[in-house]
Design a protein around this motif. Structure first.
Motif, PDB file in Angstrom:
ATOM      1  N   LYS A   1      57.621  -2.820  57.720  1.00  0.00           N
ATOM      2  CA  LYS A   1      57.399  -3.172  56.199  1.00  0.00           C
ATOM      3  C   LYS A   1      58.703  -3.140  55.327  1.00  0.00           C
ATOM      4  CE  LYS A   1      54.324   0.316  56.690  1.00  0.00           C
ATOM      5  NZ  LYS A   1      53.033   1.115  56.729  1.00  0.00           N
ATOM      6  N   LYS A   2      58.458  -3.153  53.934  1.00  0.00           N
ATOM      7  CA  LYS A   2      59.416  -3.320  52.961  1.00  0.00           C
ATOM      8  C   LYS A   2      60.416  -2.329  53.248  1.00  0.00           C
ATOM      9  CE  LYS A   2      59.934  -4.539  48.200  1.00  0.00           C
ATOM     10  NZ  LYS A   2      59.673  -6.000  47.930  1.00  0.00           N
ATOM     11  N   HIS A   3      60.181  -1.332  53.493  1.00  0.00           N
ATOM     12  CA  HIS A   3      61.101   0.162  53.566  1.00  0.00           C
ATOM     13  C   HIS A   3      61.613   0.471  54.942  1.00  0.00           C
ATOM     14  CE1 HIS A   3      61.181   0.178  49.333  1.00  0.00           C
ATOM     15  NE2 HIS A   3      59.900   0.175  49.192  1.00  0.00           N
ATOM     16  N   GLY A   4      61.215  -0.535  55.950  1.00  0.00           N
ATOM     17  CA  GLY A   4      61.520  -0.189  57.105  1.00  0.00           C
ATOM     18  C   GLY A   4      60.614   0.350  58.197  1.00  0.00           C
ATOM     19  N   GLU A   5      59.397   0.711  57.469  1.00  0.00           N
ATOM     20  CA  GLU A   5      58.506   1.540  58.354  1.00  0.00           C
ATOM     21  C   GLU A   5      57.970   0.334  59.330  1.00  0.00           C
ATOM     22  OE1 GLU A   5      57.952   1.113  55.035  1.00  0.00           O
ATOM     23  OE2 GLU A   5      57.907   2.891  54.027  1.00  0.00           O
ATOM     24  N   VAL A   6      57.356   0.901  60.570  1.00  0.00           N
ATOM     25  CA  VAL A   6      56.824  -0.066  61.442  1.00  0.00           C
ATOM     26  C   VAL A   6      55.159  -0.416  60.998  1.00  0.00           C
ATOM     27  CG1 VAL A   6      55.884  -0.178  63.874  1.00  0.00           C
ATOM     28  CG2 VAL A   6      58.282   0.918  63.426  1.00  0.00           C
TER      29      VAL A   6
ATOM     30  N   VAL B   1      69.075  -4.616  62.031  1.00  0.00           N
ATOM     31  CA  VAL B   1      70.347  -5.145  61.688  1.00  0.00           C
ATOM     32  C   VAL B   1      70.467  -6.396  62.695  1.00  0.00           C
ATOM     33  CG1 VAL B   1      71.410  -3.796  60.585  1.00  0.00           C
ATOM     34  CG2 VAL B   1      71.836  -3.869  62.834  1.00  0.00           C
ATOM     35  N   ASP B   2      70.012  -6.418  63.956  1.00  0.00           N
ATOM     36  CA  ASP B   2      69.900  -7.276  64.925  1.00  0.00           C
ATOM     37  C   ASP B   2      68.734  -8.090  65.166  1.00  0.00           C
ATOM     38  OD1 ASP B   2      68.401  -5.271  65.892  1.00  0.00           O
ATOM     39  OD2 ASP B   2      69.126  -5.244  68.078  1.00  0.00           O
ATOM     40  N   PHE B   3      67.793  -8.030  64.105  1.00  0.00           N
ATOM     41  CA  PHE B   3      66.495  -8.600  63.944  1.00  0.00           C
ATOM     42  C   PHE B   3      66.582 -10.194  64.253  1.00  0.00           C
ATOM     43  CE2 PHE B   3      62.857 -11.090  62.657  1.00  0.00           C
ATOM     44  CZ  PHE B   3      61.932 -10.280  63.226  1.00  0.00           C
ATOM     45  N   ASP B   4      66.253 -11.100  65.123  1.00  0.00           N
ATOM     46  CA  ASP B   4      66.382 -12.409  65.397  1.00  0.00           C
ATOM     47  C   ASP B   4      65.374 -13.322  64.543  1.00  0.00           C
ATOM     48  OD1 ASP B   4      66.860 -14.756  66.526  1.00  0.00           O
ATOM     49  OD2 ASP B   4      65.764 -14.615  68.449  1.00  0.00           O
TER      50      ASP B   4
ATOM     51  N   LEU C   1      65.332 -19.322  56.570  1.00  0.00           N
ATOM     52  CA  LEU C   1      66.820 -19.809  56.677  1.00  0.00           C
ATOM     53  C   LEU C   1      67.492 -18.722  55.633  1.00  0.00           C
ATOM     54  CD1 LEU C   1      65.951 -23.497  56.941  1.00  0.00           C
ATOM     55  CD2 LEU C   1      66.908 -21.938  58.739  1.00  0.00           C
ATOM     56  N   ASP C   2      66.898 -18.366  54.631  1.00  0.00           N
ATOM     57  CA  ASP C   2      67.332 -17.496  53.596  1.00  0.00           C
ATOM     58  C   ASP C   2      67.902 -16.219  54.102  1.00  0.00           C
ATOM     59  OD1 ASP C   2      67.000 -19.642  51.809  1.00  0.00           O
ATOM     60  OD2 ASP C   2      65.225 -18.720  50.826  1.00  0.00           O
ATOM     61  N   LYS C   3      67.155 -15.762  55.336  1.00  0.00           N
ATOM     62  CA  LYS C   3      67.526 -14.436  55.962  1.00  0.00           C
ATOM     63  C   LYS C   3      68.628 -14.519  57.005  1.00  0.00           C
ATOM     64  CE  LYS C   3      64.374 -11.485  54.385  1.00  0.00           C
ATOM     65  NZ  LYS C   3      65.091 -10.188  53.965  1.00  0.00           N
ATOM     66  N   ILE C   4      68.954 -15.878  57.330  1.00  0.00           N
ATOM     67  CA  ILE C   4      70.069 -16.141  58.493  1.00  0.00           C
ATOM     68  C   ILE C   4      71.429 -16.077  57.803  1.00  0.00           C
ATOM     69  CG2 ILE C   4      70.526 -17.751  60.345  1.00  0.00           C
ATOM     70  CD1 ILE C   4      67.837 -18.437  60.973  1.00  0.00           C
TER      71      ILE C   4
END
Length: 187
Positions: free
Chosen positions: A30-35, A152-155, A184-187
């Motif tokens: 989610k927006k603040h990193g929660e699963v 940070v390593d999200f594909d 693409l904006d995230k890559i």
């Protein structure tokens, strides 16, 4: 009256069990990193389907919405298995069917039969409603990937191919273009 009371009790038992989806975690953030939970995904997918049904007046909106609501019910028993980790699709489908049968076994026969038909439609993509939900299920996942705070390593590259085969009409193709650009904006 006894049958009604029995049905109501069966509904409550089914709802108690399916409520466990609130605690079933997905491989999405989610927006603040929660699963994210499966219930959260299901809620937004159902909203997505409700909105997109306006593009398809020929569809049975009730069926589409019900498919969205039940499509991941089995995950409360099997858990969410991310596509990138699923090495045995047949086993996953088999395990999900067993879990789904357990859950619908809590319901009166009429309701169980109805949900089982819709689940089979979704699994096989044999109706237009099921195919729309399947496409939007992929879209909701991609949307969560680009809107959430991922490790940070999200594909993100994964998003660009994920479920592409389901986006096969003008509305879904337009949606896919937007989702691909967000990725693409995230890559």
């Amino acid at each position: 009256m006894d049958n009604q009371l029995k049905d109501i009790n069966n509904f409550l038992q089914f709802l108690e069990e399916s409520g466990k989806l609130k605690e079933t975690k997905r491989f999405a953030f989610k927006k603040h990193g929660e699963v994210e939970s499966t219930a959260e995904h299901t809620w937004r997918l159902t909203l997505f389907v409700s909105l997109f049904c306006s593009f398809y007046p020929e569809l049975n909106k009730t069926d589409a919405l019900e498919i969205a609501l039940i499509h991941d019910l089995a995950e409360l028993k099997t858990g969410d298995i991310p596509v990138i980790e699923n090495t045995d699709t047949e086993k996953k489908e088999h395990d999900e069917q067993i879990a789904f049968d357990y859950l619908t076994g809590l319901l009166p026969e009429k309701n169980a039969t109805h949900y089982n038909k819709l689940f089979k439609d979704y699994q096989t993509g044999r109706t237009k409603e099921a195919r729309l939900v399947k496409a939007l299920d992929k879209a909701e996942t991609i949307l969560q990937h680009v809107q959430g705070e991922n490790p940070v390593d999200f594909d993100y590259q994964f998003n660009l191919e994920y479920g592409k085969e389901y986006f096969n009409d003008s509305y879904l193709k337009e949606l896919r273009k937007i989702l691909d650009q967000l990725t693409l904006d995230k890559i």
